[in-house]
Write an enzyme that holds these catalytic residues in place. Sequence first.
Site, PDB file in Angstrom:
ATOM      1  N   GLN A   1      37.830  40.689  43.301  1.00 48.44           N
ATOM      2  CA  GLN A   1      37.074  40.549  42.055  1.00 48.44           C
ATOM      3  C   GLN A   1      36.552  39.113  41.937  1.00 48.44           C
ATOM      4  O   GLN A   1      37.321  38.152  42.004  1.00 48.44           O
ATOM      5  CB  GLN A   1      38.000  40.898  40.874  1.00 48.44           C
ATOM      6  CG  GLN A   1      37.326  40.933  39.523  1.00 48.44           C
ATOM      7  CD  GLN A   1      36.329  42.082  39.380  1.00 48.44           C
ATOM      8  OE1 GLN A   1      36.540  43.168  39.900  1.00 48.44           O
ATOM      9  NE2 GLN A   1      35.246  41.830  38.676  1.00 48.44           N
TER      10      GLN A   1
ATOM     11  N   LYS B   1      38.485  50.446  37.888  1.00 49.26           N
ATOM     12  CA  LYS B   1      38.169  50.774  39.285  1.00 49.26           C
ATOM     13  C   LYS B   1      39.321  51.573  39.895  1.00 49.26           C
ATOM     14  O   LYS B   1      39.121  52.588  40.566  1.00 49.26           O
ATOM     15  CB  LYS B   1      37.948  49.496  40.100  1.00 49.26           C
ATOM     16  CG  LYS B   1      36.632  48.825  39.814  1.00 49.26           C
ATOM     17  CD  LYS B   1      36.500  47.471  40.499  1.00 49.26           C
ATOM     18  CE  LYS B   1      35.144  46.863  40.168  1.00 49.26           C
ATOM     19  NZ  LYS B   1      34.968  45.498  40.625  1.00 49.26           N
TER      20      LYS B   1
ATOM     21  N   ASP C   1      32.434  45.949  49.088  1.00 49.95           N
ATOM     22  CA  ASP C   1      31.459  45.295  48.217  1.00 49.95           C
ATOM     23  C   ASP C   1      30.183  44.931  48.973  1.00 49.95           C
ATOM     24  O   ASP C   1      29.172  44.589  48.357  1.00 49.95           O
ATOM     25  CB  ASP C   1      32.072  44.005  47.648  1.00 49.95           C
ATOM     26  CG  ASP C   1      32.354  44.120  46.166  1.00 49.95           C
ATOM     27  OD1 ASP C   1      31.793  45.028  45.524  1.00 49.95           O
ATOM     28  OD2 ASP C   1      33.136  43.304  45.651  1.00 49.95           O
TER      29      ASP C   1
END
Length: 298
Positions: free
Chosen positions: A99, A55, A122
């Site tokens: 994460q 990422k 997200d």
Amino acid sequence: MTEARIIDGNANAAELRDTVAGLVRELRDFHHMVPGLAVVLVGDDPASQVYVRSKNKRATEVGMRSFEHFLPADTTEHQLLTLIEGLNDDPAVHGILIQLPLPRHIDQQKVIEAVDPEKDVDGFHPMNVGRLATGGRALVPCTPEGCLMMLKDQLVTLDGLDAVVVGRSNIVGKPMAQLLLRENCTVTIAHSRTTDLAGVCRRADILVAAVGRPEFIRGEWIKPGAIVMDVGINRVTGPDGKKRLVGDVNFAEAMEIAGAVTPVPGGVGPMTIAVLLRNTMVACCRQSRVKLARCEWI
Ligand code: NDP
């Protein structure tokens, strides 16, 4: 019977990254701003480390700043919340990604809710979930948004189509259903208690599989000509003893009946990170109240 088209997620993702890179250049050259993405990983799971690094690598490639925070597995909830508070206040950070999953001693929902909704790239914060459901200006979860972009690339319109989403997680299934509803599909969400799953799937013009079970959706469950989006990523051992990745759909069977299918790997997966970059760029523009003429997302 002709074989289904294979939807090339790598090509779709490369195109989206190129678009984002162009917009990031425009932000830098004309507005003197560089979007920043902070990724936080708690624990030392090697697969998650690889994922987080990729990422950050992609963020740097499109011209963004990336900030990695690798924390030990025994990090306390308080320490993590303090870090998030700092990132929320840091003007160089426009997107924050935690994460998941987090270690069990940390309350995942509390952490999700601690992220500033404007930096929640997200799209998991209840504020963004609510905005998506009510038609507001949300940051939308990356995997379903990537699926939708690929679907729009395949179809002239989604209006009035029957869509079935198998899976109802907060990360994939539910936001996917919301996005399809927003596109005027007639949406069914199926799950582990659904009766006659095969019959439900067979009605779908668009079938999205987000189950987490290898090759679970069979060819005879698919309506001829349907578009099949396979979100699943399952690691299995092949007959040769080698590990390989398969999706939630039996790909070979789907190819014989569907109109188009995403492969695994190389389908939905690559779009997820590309949309994360897109969301970070959008978050940066919104926080800085910058409008880019060529960009419909902001
Ligand atoms: P979850 O485990 O959170 O959800 C799975 C869903 O599938 C649940 O809603 C569950 O139903 C449903 N389900 C399980 N068994 C059945 C069954 N027998 N019949 C019908 N429905 C069933 O998974 P995620 O949504 O997080 O992920 C789904 C898959 O997508 C995984 O393989 C994951 O690795 C992959 N993934 C891929 C991403 C990418 O970037 N491509 C990103 C995120 C996920 P119930 O709610 O009733 O239990």
